[in-house]
Design a protein around this motif. Structure first.
Motif, PDB file in Angstrom:
ATOM      1  N   ASP A 112       0.680  -1.234   0.021  1.00  0.00           N
ATOM      2  CA  ASP A 112       0.054  -0.030  -0.007  1.00  0.00           C
ATOM      3  C   ASP A 112       0.837   1.066  -0.222  1.00  0.00           C
ATOM      4  OD1 ASP A 112      -1.798   2.015   0.487  1.00  0.00           O
ATOM      5  OD2 ASP A 112      -2.578   1.054   2.195  1.00  0.00           O
ATOM      6  N   PRO A 113       0.869   2.112  -0.962  1.00  0.00           N
ATOM      7  CA  PRO A 113       1.620   3.274  -0.904  1.00  0.00           C
ATOM      8  C   PRO A 113       1.560   4.232   0.050  1.00  0.00           C
ATOM      9  CG  PRO A 113       0.529   2.926  -3.327  1.00  0.00           C
ATOM     10  CD  PRO A 113       0.122   1.964  -2.103  1.00  0.00           C
ATOM     11  N   ALA A 114       0.234   4.146   0.770  1.00  0.00           N
ATOM     12  CA  ALA A 114      -0.215   5.166   1.856  1.00  0.00           C
ATOM     13  C   ALA A 114       0.831   4.631   3.180  1.00  0.00           C
ATOM     14  CB  ALA A 114      -1.658   4.999   2.417  1.00  0.00           C
ATOM     15  N   LEU A 115       1.042   3.471   3.151  1.00  0.00           N
ATOM     16  CA  LEU A 115       1.875   2.782   4.444  1.00  0.00           C
ATOM     17  C   LEU A 115       3.321   2.982   4.113  1.00  0.00           C
ATOM     18  CD1 LEU A 115      -0.070  -0.445   5.232  1.00  0.00           C
ATOM     19  CD2 LEU A 115       0.074   1.745   6.354  1.00  0.00           C
ATOM     20  N   CYS A 116       3.637   3.077   2.789  1.00  0.00           N
ATOM     21  CA  CYS A 116       5.126   3.293   2.447  1.00  0.00           C
ATOM     22  C   CYS A 116       5.328   4.861   2.866  1.00  0.00           C
ATOM     23  CB  CYS A 116       5.304   3.401   0.806  1.00  0.00           C
ATOM     24  SG  CYS A 116       5.329   1.404   0.119  1.00  0.00           S
ATOM     25  N   LEU A 159       3.849   6.525   5.297  1.00  0.00           N
ATOM     26  CA  LEU A 159       3.903   6.640   6.571  1.00  0.00           C
ATOM     27  C   LEU A 159       5.380   5.881   7.119  1.00  0.00           C
ATOM     28  CD1 LEU A 159       2.574   6.844   9.467  1.00  0.00           C
ATOM     29  CD2 LEU A 159       1.891   4.391   9.234  1.00  0.00           C
ATOM     30  N   SER A 160       5.788   4.973   6.292  1.00  0.00           N
ATOM     31  CA  SER A 160       7.382   4.617   6.772  1.00  0.00           C
ATOM     32  C   SER A 160       8.299   5.541   6.498  1.00  0.00           C
ATOM     33  CB  SER A 160       7.515   3.237   5.990  1.00  0.00           C
ATOM     34  OG  SER A 160       7.038   2.219   6.764  1.00  0.00           O
ATOM     35  N   ASN A 161       8.274   6.340   5.420  1.00  0.00           N
ATOM     36  CA  ASN A 161       9.106   7.179   4.839  1.00  0.00           C
ATOM     37  C   ASN A 161       9.097   8.501   5.719  1.00  0.00           C
ATOM     38  OD1 ASN A 161       9.847   5.684   2.844  1.00  0.00           O
ATOM     39  ND2 ASN A 161       8.298   6.777   1.331  1.00  0.00           N
ATOM     40  N   ASP A 162       7.898   8.958   6.353  1.00  0.00           N
ATOM     41  CA  ASP A 162       7.833   9.898   7.241  1.00  0.00           C
ATOM     42  C   ASP A 162       8.502   9.733   8.360  1.00  0.00           C
ATOM     43  OD1 ASP A 162       6.106  11.540   5.546  1.00  0.00           O
ATOM     44  OD2 ASP A 162       4.137  11.015   6.462  1.00  0.00           O
ATOM     45  N   TYR A 163       8.646   8.607   8.883  1.00  0.00           N
ATOM     46  CA  TYR A 163       9.292   8.404  10.062  1.00  0.00           C
ATOM     47  C   TYR A 163      10.668   8.160   9.933  1.00  0.00           C
ATOM     48  CZ  TYR A 163      10.798   5.950  14.328  1.00  0.00           C
ATOM     49  OH  TYR A 163      11.388   5.579  15.568  1.00  0.00           O
ATOM     50  N   VAL A 164      11.070   7.652   8.810  1.00  0.00           N
ATOM     51  CA  VAL A 164      12.277   7.756   8.384  1.00  0.00           C
ATOM     52  C   VAL A 164      13.016   9.196   8.236  1.00  0.00           C
ATOM     53  CG1 VAL A 164      14.287   6.998   6.502  1.00  0.00           C
ATOM     54  CG2 VAL A 164      12.686   5.472   7.226  1.00  0.00           C
ATOM     55  N   LEU A 165      12.373  10.178   7.499  1.00  0.00           N
ATOM     56  CA  LEU A 165      12.644  11.216   7.610  1.00  0.00           C
ATOM     57  C   LEU A 165      12.877  12.123   8.899  1.00  0.00           C
ATOM     58  CD1 LEU A 165      10.435  12.131   4.385  1.00  0.00           C
ATOM     59  CD2 LEU A 165      12.962  12.336   4.255  1.00  0.00           C
ATOM     60  N   GLU A 166      11.816  11.782   9.708  1.00  0.00           N
ATOM     61  CA  GLU A 166      12.174  12.336  11.184  1.00  0.00           C
ATOM     62  C   GLU A 166      13.467  11.819  11.709  1.00  0.00           C
ATOM     63  OE1 GLU A 166       9.788  11.618  15.086  1.00  0.00           O
ATOM     64  OE2 GLU A 166       8.714  11.530  13.449  1.00  0.00           O
ATOM     65  N   ALA A 167      13.685  10.521  11.466  1.00  0.00           N
ATOM     66  CA  ALA A 167      14.969  10.072  12.464  1.00  0.00           C
ATOM     67  C   ALA A 167      16.215  10.550  11.843  1.00  0.00           C
ATOM     68  CB  ALA A 167      14.774   8.289  12.074  1.00  0.00           C
ATOM     69  N   VAL A 168      15.971  10.863  10.535  1.00  0.00           N
ATOM     70  CA  VAL A 168      17.430  11.342   9.769  1.00  0.00           C
ATOM     71  C   VAL A 168      17.344  12.893  10.369  1.00  0.00           C
ATOM     72  CG1 VAL A 168      18.280  12.121   7.543  1.00  0.00           C
ATOM     73  CG2 VAL A 168      17.454   9.824   7.926  1.00  0.00           C
ATOM     74  N   ARG A 169      16.480  13.567  10.476  1.00  0.00           N
ATOM     75  CA  ARG A 169      16.428  15.012  11.054  1.00  0.00           C
ATOM     76  C   ARG A 169      17.003  14.773  12.476  1.00  0.00           C
ATOM     77  NH1 ARG A 169      11.604  15.681   7.911  1.00  0.00           N
ATOM     78  NH2 ARG A 169      10.555  15.196   9.766  1.00  0.00           N
ATOM     79  N   ARG A 226      24.470  10.604  11.413  1.00  0.00           N
ATOM     80  CA  ARG A 226      24.380   8.995  11.856  1.00  0.00           C
ATOM     81  C   ARG A 226      23.489   8.310  11.004  1.00  0.00           C
ATOM     82  NH1 ARG A 226      25.933   7.949  17.000  1.00  0.00           N
ATOM     83  NH2 ARG A 226      26.328   5.972  16.015  1.00  0.00           N
ATOM     84  N   LEU A 227      22.406   8.633  10.681  1.00  0.00           N
ATOM     85  CA  LEU A 227      21.346   7.848   9.711  1.00  0.00           C
ATOM     86  C   LEU A 227      21.299   8.660   8.251  1.00  0.00           C
ATOM     87  CD1 LEU A 227      18.653   7.361  12.340  1.00  0.00           C
ATOM     88  CD2 LEU A 227      20.579   5.969  11.895  1.00  0.00           C
ATOM     89  N   VAL A 228      21.309   7.739   7.361  1.00  0.00           N
ATOM     90  CA  VAL A 228      21.001   8.146   5.972  1.00  0.00           C
ATOM     91  C   VAL A 228      19.914   7.455   5.571  1.00  0.00           C
ATOM     92  CG1 VAL A 228      21.771   8.060   3.467  1.00  0.00           C
ATOM     93  CG2 VAL A 228      23.539   8.492   5.537  1.00  0.00           C
ATOM     94  N   GLY A 229      18.773   8.302   5.255  1.00  0.00           N
ATOM     95  CA  GLY A 229      17.466   7.718   4.630  1.00  0.00           C
ATOM     96  C   GLY A 229      17.293   7.382   3.190  1.00  0.00           C
ATOM     97  N   TYR A 230      16.693   6.195   3.135  1.00  0.00           N
ATOM     98  CA  TYR A 230      16.320   5.561   1.945  1.00  0.00           C
ATOM     99  C   TYR A 230      14.899   5.598   1.878  1.00  0.00           C
ATOM    100  CZ  TYR A 230      20.624   4.595  -0.314  1.00  0.00           C
ATOM    101  OH  TYR A 230      21.862   4.322  -1.049  1.00  0.00           O
ATOM    102  N   ALA A 231      14.169   5.886   0.722  1.00  0.00           N
ATOM    103  CA  ALA A 231      12.609   5.656   0.639  1.00  0.00           C
ATOM    104  C   ALA A 231      12.060   4.467   0.238  1.00  0.00           C
ATOM    105  CB  ALA A 231      12.193   6.909  -0.271  1.00  0.00           C
ATOM    106  N   VAL A 232      11.126   4.096   0.704  1.00  0.00           N
ATOM    107  CA  VAL A 232      10.183   2.806   0.259  1.00  0.00           C
ATOM    108  C   VAL A 232       9.150   3.261  -0.584  1.00  0.00           C
ATOM    109  CG1 VAL A 232      11.293   1.179   1.930  1.00  0.00           C
ATOM    110  CG2 VAL A 232       9.186   2.549   2.333  1.00  0.00           C
ATOM    111  N   VAL A 233       9.104   2.710  -1.762  1.00  0.00           N
ATOM    112  CA  VAL A 233       7.870   2.976  -2.540  1.00  0.00           C
ATOM    113  C   VAL A 233       7.197   1.443  -3.285  1.00  0.00           C
ATOM    114  CG1 VAL A 233       8.270   5.394  -3.209  1.00  0.00           C
ATOM    115  CG2 VAL A 233       9.116   3.633  -4.734  1.00  0.00           C
ATOM    116  N   ASN A 234       6.304   1.483  -3.813  1.00  0.00           N
ATOM    117  CA  ASN A 234       5.748   0.361  -4.667  1.00  0.00           C
ATOM    118  C   ASN A 234       5.820   0.967  -6.015  1.00  0.00           C
ATOM    119  OD1 ASN A 234       4.674  -1.811  -5.846  1.00  0.00           O
ATOM    120  ND2 ASN A 234       3.169  -2.095  -4.420  1.00  0.00           N
ATOM    121  N   PRO A 235       6.672   0.604  -6.910  1.00  0.00           N
ATOM    122  CA  PRO A 235       6.646   0.863  -8.221  1.00  0.00           C
ATOM    123  C   PRO A 235       5.518   0.468  -9.056  1.00  0.00           C
ATOM    124  CG  PRO A 235       8.870  -0.496  -7.678  1.00  0.00           C
ATOM    125  CD  PRO A 235       7.902  -0.536  -6.611  1.00  0.00           C
TER     126      PRO A 235
END
Length: 280
Positions: free
Chosen positions: A67-71, A73-83, A88-97
Motif C-alpha cells: 500500500d503506497p499510503a503505508l510506504c 507513513l514509513s518514509n515520514d518516520y525515516v525522514l524524522e529519524a534522519v533529522r 548518523r542516519l542516512v534515509g532511503y525511501a520505500v515505494v511500490n513501483p
C-alpha cells in the motif's frame, strides 16, 4: 576505521505497538512479522545499537509495503529519524513501483526532504518482478536521470527456505541491470549469489554499477564468503546487517573473524559505502 551499516530497518512506534493491526493490512508484513518474536526497532533503538557496536553511520529504511499510503507513513518516520540523528542516519525511501506516478511523486518528495536513495524494495511482497519493464522503467529512468541508487531485496535460487525468501533471483536481477546499466543498483543479501557470476567478463561489464550488501549473511553463508567475495569485487561489497534481524555487534565480530586483511576490512566495513554515499 569508519563503520557504515548499509541495511537497517526501523518502524514507527505506533506500528510496533499495534503490530496486530498492521499484520492484517499486508500479507508480506504478516509473513515476516506475524511471529511475535520477530524483531522490530525504533530509530532510537538503532542508534543505541550503533553506539554499543561502534557503528558510525547507518542507511535506514522502513518496510516495503504494498500500500503506497503505508510506504509514505514509513518514509515520514525515516525522514524524522534522519533529522533527529543528523550525521548518523542516512534515509532511503520505500515505494511500490506498481503505483507508477504515485511512486514517483513519493520519491521526489522524499529526496527533496533529505533521502539519498530508494529501497529496500521487496518485489515479491509488493506484487511485481524486477524485470517487468513496464512497471520498473518509470522509477529506474527517474533514478538514472538523477544518479540516485536503488536497493532491492534479492535471494538465492537454491538452498533452504525461510520467511520472505522470495523469487528475486540472480537471473531476474541481471535482466534489470541489463536494461538499466547506468543505475547504481545495490543488491541485498549478496545479490542471491549474483556476484559469483562476475567471473564471466561480459557479466562483470554489465554489473559495473551493481553493489552487494552483506545483510543477513549469518543466516545464509559461512564466514568464508567474505574473503572469497573480496577476491571477486572488493570495492563493491557493502557491510550490512539487516538490523534488527541480526545484532550489529554480533555481525561485526563475525566479519572481523572471517580472515579479511585490514585493507579489505576497511573497504568493506566503511570505505566503499562512504564513497557511494558521497555521490548523493
Amino acid at each position: 576505521m569508519k563503520v557504515i551499516d548499509f541495511h537497517t530497518h526501523i518502524f514507527p512506534p505506533d506500528i510496533i505497538r499495534q503490530r496486530e493491526r498492521y499484520l492484517a493490512k499486508d500479507d508480506w508484513f504478516r509473513l515476516l512479522y506475524g511471529d511475535p518474536g520477530s524483531k522490530m526497532a525504533t530509530a532510537e533503538e538503532l542508534v543505541a545499537s550503533m553506539d554499543g557496536a561502534g557503528v558510525d553511520m547507518a542507511v535506514v529504511f522502513g518496510f516495503a509495503w504494498k500500500d503506497p499510503a503505508l510506504c509514505q507513513l514509513s518514509n515520514d518516520y525515516v525522514l524524522e529519524a534522519v533529522r533527529s540523528h543528523a550525521g548518523r542516519l542516512v534515509g532511503y525511501a520505500v515505494v511500490n513501483p506498481r503505483s507508477s506516478q504515485l511512486a514517483l511523486r513519493e520519491v521526489e518528495r522524499c529526496m527533496a526532504l533529505g533521502c539519498q536513495g530508494v529501497g529496500e524494495l521487496m518485489p515479491d511482497g509488493q506484487g511485481y518482478a524486477l524485470d517487468e519493464q513496464d512497471i520498473m522503467a518509470p522509477l529506474l529512468g527517474w533514478l538514472d536521470e538523477r544518479k540516485l541508487p536503488l536497493l532491492v531485496h534479492t535471494n538465492e535460487p537454491v538452498g533452504h527456505d525461510y520467511r520472505g525468501k522470495g523469487d528475486t533471483t540472480p537471473a531476474i536481477v541481471y535482466r534489470l541491470a541489463l536494461s538499466f546499466p547506468q543505475v547504481t543498483l545495490i543488491c541485498a543479501h549478496w545479490g542471491g549469489g549474483l556476484l559469483f557470476y562476475e567471473l564471466m567478463p561480459e557479466v562483470r561489464q554489465t554489473l559495473a554499477n551493481v553493489y552487494y550488501d552483506t545483510a543477513a549473511s549469518l543466516y545464509l553463508y559461512d564466514r568464508t564468503i567474505f574473503p572469497l567475495a573480496e577476491t571477486l569485487c572488493r570495492d563493491k561489497i557493502l557491510f550490512a546487517t539487516d538490523y534488527p534481524l541480526i545484532g550489529q555487534q554480533r555481525f561485526l565480530h563475525h566479519v572481523r573473524a572471517s580472515g579479511l586483511s585490514s585493507g579489505a576490512l576497511e573497504q568493506i566495513l566503511g570505505a566503499n559505502a562512504e564513497r557511494l554515499l558521497s555521490r548523493a
